[in-house]
Scaffold this active site. Structure first.
Site, PDB file in Angstrom:
ATOM      1  N   GLU A  84       1.091  -1.362  -0.705  1.00 10.54           N
ATOM      2  CA  GLU A  84       0.040  -0.081  -0.113  1.00 10.54           C
ATOM      3  C   GLU A  84       0.880   1.425  -0.147  1.00 10.54           C
ATOM      4  O   GLU A  84       0.514   2.746   0.156  1.00 10.54           O
ATOM      5  CB  GLU A  84      -0.608   0.220   1.653  1.00 10.54           C
ATOM      6  CG  GLU A  84       0.103  -0.229   2.744  1.00 10.54           C
ATOM      7  CD  GLU A  84      -1.146   0.204   3.382  1.00 10.54           C
ATOM      8  OE1 GLU A  84      -1.962   0.721   3.975  1.00 10.54           O
ATOM      9  OE2 GLU A  84      -1.668  -0.837   4.463  1.00 10.54           O
ATOM     10  N   CYS A 116      -3.197  -3.705   4.232  1.00  8.92           N
ATOM     11  CA  CYS A 116      -2.654  -4.713   5.014  1.00  8.92           C
ATOM     12  C   CYS A 116      -2.817  -5.918   4.336  1.00  8.92           C
ATOM     13  O   CYS A 116      -2.282  -6.478   5.092  1.00  8.92           O
ATOM     14  CB  CYS A 116      -2.863  -4.262   6.636  1.00  8.92           C
ATOM     15  SG  CYS A 116      -1.520  -3.016   7.584  1.00  8.92           S
ATOM     16  N   HIS A 252      -2.738 -10.796  11.862  1.00  5.73           N
ATOM     17  CA  HIS A 252      -2.394  -9.220  11.636  1.00  5.73           C
ATOM     18  C   HIS A 252      -2.095  -8.477  13.389  1.00  5.73           C
ATOM     19  O   HIS A 252      -2.515  -8.376  13.458  1.00  5.73           O
ATOM     20  CB  HIS A 252      -3.076  -8.061  10.926  1.00  5.73           C
ATOM     21  CG  HIS A 252      -2.695  -6.785  10.350  1.00  5.73           C
ATOM     22  ND1 HIS A 252      -1.558  -7.006  10.097  1.00  5.73           N
ATOM     23  CD2 HIS A 252      -2.916  -5.986  10.853  1.00  5.73           C
ATOM     24  CE1 HIS A 252      -1.564  -5.088   9.693  1.00  5.73           C
ATOM     25  NE2 HIS A 252      -2.599  -4.772  10.408  1.00  5.73           N
TER      26      HIS A 252
HETATM   27  P1  HMG Z   1      -3.681   6.426  21.514  1.00  2.00           P
HETATM   28  O1  HMG Z   1      -5.144   6.868  21.847  1.00  2.00           O
HETATM   29  O2  HMG Z   1      -3.040   7.167  22.342  1.00  2.00           O
HETATM   30  O3  HMG Z   1      -3.606   4.975  22.970  1.00  2.00           O
HETATM   31  O4  HMG Z   1      -3.854   5.256  20.535  1.00  2.00           O
HETATM   32  P2  HMG Z   1      -4.799   4.498  23.909  1.00  2.00           P
HETATM   33  O5  HMG Z   1      -5.215   5.832  25.124  1.00  2.00           O
HETATM   34  O6  HMG Z   1      -5.981   4.068  23.229  1.00  2.00           O
HETATM   35  O7  HMG Z   1      -3.849   3.405  24.860  1.00  2.00           O
HETATM   36  C1  HMG Z   1      -2.774   2.439  24.123  1.00  2.00           C
HETATM   37  C2  HMG Z   1      -3.400   1.336  25.435  1.00  2.00           C
HETATM   38  O8  HMG Z   1      -1.975   1.713  26.539  1.00  2.00           O
HETATM   39  C3  HMG Z   1      -4.716   1.258  26.458  1.00  2.00           C
HETATM   40  O9  HMG Z   1      -4.291   0.001  26.483  1.00  2.00           O
HETATM   41  C4  HMG Z   1      -4.024   2.193  27.260  1.00  2.00           C
HETATM   42  O10 HMG Z   1      -4.927   1.288  28.360  1.00  2.00           O
HETATM   43  C5  HMG Z   1      -2.791   1.764  27.687  1.00  2.00           C
HETATM   44  P3  HMG Z   1      -6.107  -0.818  25.739  1.00  2.00           P
HETATM   45  O11 HMG Z   1      -7.201  -0.705  26.928  1.00  2.00           O
HETATM   46  O12 HMG Z   1      -5.971  -0.598  24.008  1.00  2.00           O
HETATM   47  O13 HMG Z   1      -5.452  -2.347  25.846  1.00  2.00           O
HETATM   48  N1  HMG Z   1      -2.131   2.161  28.704  1.00  2.00           N
HETATM   49  C6  HMG Z   1      -1.003   2.537  29.483  1.00  2.00           C
HETATM   50  N2  HMG Z   1      -0.617   0.573  29.913  1.00  2.00           N
HETATM   51  C7  HMG Z   1       0.538   0.472  31.097  1.00  2.00           C
HETATM   52  N3  HMG Z   1       0.917   1.439  31.394  1.00  2.00           N
HETATM   53  C8  HMG Z   1       0.579   2.900  31.160  1.00  2.00           C
HETATM   54  C9  HMG Z   1      -0.415   3.305  30.156  1.00  2.00           C
HETATM   55  N4  HMG Z   1      -1.575   4.234  30.115  1.00  2.00           N
HETATM   56  C10 HMG Z   1      -2.100   3.711  28.659  1.00  2.00           C
HETATM   57  N5  HMG Z   1       1.151   4.314  31.704  1.00  2.00           N
HETATM   58  C11 HMG Z   1      -4.400   3.492  18.828  1.00  2.00           C
HETATM   59  C12 HMG Z   1      -3.607   3.844  20.276  1.00  2.00           C
HETATM   60  C13 HMG Z   1      -3.834   2.749  18.340  1.00  2.00           C
HETATM   61  C14 HMG Z   1      -5.734   4.037  18.140  1.00  2.00           C
HETATM   62  C15 HMG Z   1      -2.910   4.341  18.354  1.00  2.00           C
HETATM   63  O14 HMG Z   1      -1.750   4.591  18.034  1.00  2.00           O
HETATM   64  C16 HMG Z   1      -3.517   4.485  16.489  1.00  2.00           C
HETATM   65  O15 HMG Z   1      -4.328   4.981  16.354  1.00  2.00           O
HETATM   66  N6  HMG Z   1      -2.518   3.963  15.905  1.00  2.00           N
HETATM   67  C17 HMG Z   1      -2.646   3.784  14.752  1.00  2.00           C
HETATM   68  C18 HMG Z   1      -3.907   2.388  14.155  1.00  2.00           C
HETATM   69  C19 HMG Z   1      -4.580   1.299  14.497  1.00  2.00           C
HETATM   70  O16 HMG Z   1      -3.137   0.599  14.280  1.00  2.00           O
HETATM   71  N7  HMG Z   1      -5.510   0.550  14.167  1.00  2.00           N
HETATM   72  C20 HMG Z   1      -5.112  -1.438  14.299  1.00  2.00           C
HETATM   73  C21 HMG Z   1      -6.337  -1.839  13.567  1.00  2.00           C
HETATM   74  S1  HMG Z   1      -6.795  -1.343  12.133  1.00  2.00           S
HETATM   75  C22 HMG Z   1      -4.950  -1.849  11.763  1.00  2.00           C
HETATM   76  O17 HMG Z   1      -4.878  -3.030  12.018  1.00  2.00           O
HETATM   77  C23 HMG Z   1      -4.544  -1.638   9.699  1.00  2.00           C
HETATM   78  C24 HMG Z   1      -3.563  -0.667   9.876  1.00  2.00           C
HETATM   79  O18 HMG Z   1      -2.443  -1.519   9.970  1.00  2.00           O
HETATM   80  C25 HMG Z   1      -3.642  -0.224   8.106  1.00  2.00           C
HETATM   81  C26 HMG Z   1      -3.608  -1.246   6.725  1.00  2.00           C
HETATM   82  O19 HMG Z   1      -4.715  -1.607   6.562  1.00  2.00           O
HETATM   83  O20 HMG Z   1      -3.080  -1.023   6.318  1.00  2.00           O
HETATM   84  C27 HMG Z   1      -3.094  -0.018  10.785  1.00  2.00           C
END
Ligand code: HMG
Length: 414
Positions: A84, A116, A252
């Site tokens: 991609e 992906c 994935h």
């Molecule tokens: P965010 O909002 O900054 O993070 O973004 P959050 O607030 O959701 O925190 C992440 C996790 O850390 C949470 O755990 C928190 O509790 C924890 P969860 O509740 O989810 O289990 N946390 C802590 N843990 C330990 N100690 C601490 C602490 N503080 C918080 N101190 C987000 C997270 C993934 C949304 C962001 O990084 C993002 O937008 N990433 C890109 C999108 C992505 O990866 N999506 C995945 C699904 S889509 C996909 O897989 C396709 C893709 O590969 C693309 C394609 O297909 O081409 C992306």
């Protein structure tokens, strides 16, 4: 349905030669490191410079896969690159790789795209091509290659990465025999993640993308399960969970914690289908099963980051690097997700030659040879133009993008 055994004969991986430490990135962003390390499951993140583009990584991974396989490169009839993050609106990455590796002129050569999922589209096409008889004894090369880029200071920043996984697909495969025709797909038109034409950085609705992935894995898993029971690959009596009958499951991996969320969701889906209670205790059992069935596949992903199309296969490589000998002859599950979205749950049986083939991929050396850089240096690389002058790297088996002449991208051996 064919009775031929078809699947992945060998694989090769290429990653950038630099990486950053996630604790250092978190500190630089004023974020508690636990969020990146435990919250997302990330330890290190690959940093690609402009010279290490999708083509250069793909060519390097492909030459490693061919070196690890017993398939004769002159007997290849199909080359597909799932990506991609291509480098031209018209000329496919596959065409560059075909030229760089000097592969037969008599092949079909093209790219496949759906976020992906693009690499899995290539893998499934290659398997169907061999199963149909059209391959006439020839093999295929399927490459997943991408640079995952959200941008400095974004929520997606800790989930970037870059890398390529190339797979030789053949009859009587050494690494993983795919259960042909036993899979479940799930697709919905959603804007969870996309990259408008002309933009280098992906746009993402992060939390929504996680939900889209979970909805997809439930539907795709149910589709796979129905076919696997029908074909007698798993037992489907009441109370018997099909997912538990898989020795391991690779998902994935956009970030490692996502694989845990996915696995727990699959268990929840099983519970719903059996009208069983889903409570805190069941969730804890799901997490325990994640540690045994899924965590062994995350070693490489935690040290490279998201490599988009190659992510699932980097998980497979990591799993086999850790446990190939013990898994020979056992069935594993695979889930591929591409935002937008389409997805597929499928399965395969680990080959007897898997331990030898994965040793030939030299994955440990590849990680050891990398250089750790500071967050400041990473930010400098991120700010470089895509066609910036290339810094010289050490000699190796790789390729590098060296610049543009007459609007044509140029590459050289490293
Ligand atoms: P965010 O909002 O900054 O993070 O973004 P959050 O607030 O959701 O925190 C992440 C996790 O850390 C949470 O755990 C928190 O509790 C924890 P969860 O509740 O989810 O289990 N946390 C802590 N843990 C330990 N100690 C601490 C602490 N503080 C918080 N101190 C987000 C997270 C993934 C949304 C962001 O990084 C993002 O937008 N990433 C890109 C999108 C992505 O990866 N999506 C995945 C699904 S889509 C996909 O897989 C396709 C893709 O590969 C693309 C394609 O297909 O081409 C992306």
């Amino acid at each position: 349905m064919t009775t031929m055994k078809i699947g992945i004969d060998a694989l090769g991986v290429a990653i950038p030669r630099r990486y950053i430490d996630m604790v250092e990135l978190a500190r630089a962003r004023g974020i508690e490191p636990g969020k990146y390390v435990e919250g997302l499951g990330a330890r290190e993140m690959a940093v690609a410079e402009p010279g290490e583009d999708t083509v250069a990584l793909a060519a390097q991974a492909a030459s490693r896969a061919l070196a690890a396989s017993e398939v004769d490169r002159n007997n290849l009839g199909l080359l597909i690159v799932g990506t991609e993050t291509g480098v031209d609106h018209s000329k496919p990455v596959a065409s560059f790789v075909h030229g760089l590796l000097g592969l037969p002129t008599t092949m079909r050569v093209y790219d496949t795209q759906h976020a992906c999922y693009g690499g899995t589209a290539g893998l499934m096409t290659a398997i169907d091509w061999i199963a149909s008889g059209a391959a006439a004894g020839r093999s295929a090369l399927v490459i997943c290659s991408d640079i995952a880029r959200y941008g400095v200071g974004t929520a997606g920043e800790p989930t970037q990465g870059a890398g390529s996984v190339a797979m030789v697909v053949s009859a009587n495969p050494g690494l993983l025999e795919i259960d042909h025709g036993v899979s479940g797909a799930a697709s919905t038109h959603v804007h969870d993640f996309w990259r408008p034409l002309g933009m280098r950085e992906a746009q993402v609705d992060g939390h929504y993308s996680v939900q889209c992935y979970l909805d997809a894995v439930a539907t795709a898993y149910r589709g796979w399960k129905a076919r696997a029971i029908e074909r007698g690959l798993v037992r489907g009596a009441p109370g018997e969970q099909a997912s538990e009958q898989l020795a391991r499951i690779c998902y994935h991996v956009p970030f490692c914690k996502m694989a845990r969320k996915a696995h727990v969701h699959v268990r929840k889906t099983e519970a719903e289908d059996a009208s069983a209670t889903w409570d805190a205790a069941a969730e804890q059992q799901g997490i325990a099963s994640f540690k045994q069935q899924v965590e062994p596949s995350l070693g490489l992903c935690a040290r490279v980051g998201n490599v988009y199309t190659g992510s699932l296969y980097l998980g497979l490589a990591g799993l086999l690097q850790a446990q190939a000998a013990g898994l020979a002859g056992q069935r594993i599950g695979m889930f591929s997700y591409g935002s937008g979205c389409t997805s597929e749950f499928f399965s395969g049986v680990v080959g007897k030659a898997a331990a030898a083939r994965i040793a030939a991929a030299k994955l440990g050396d590849m990680l050891d040879e990398r250089e750790k850089i500071s967050v400041t240096e990473y930010e400098r690389i991120m700010a470089m133009a895509p066609t910036a002058p290339i810094t010289d790297g050490p000699a190796g088996d790789g390729f590098r993008f060296t610049g543009v002449t007459n609007h044509q991208r140029q590459y050289a051996k490293r």
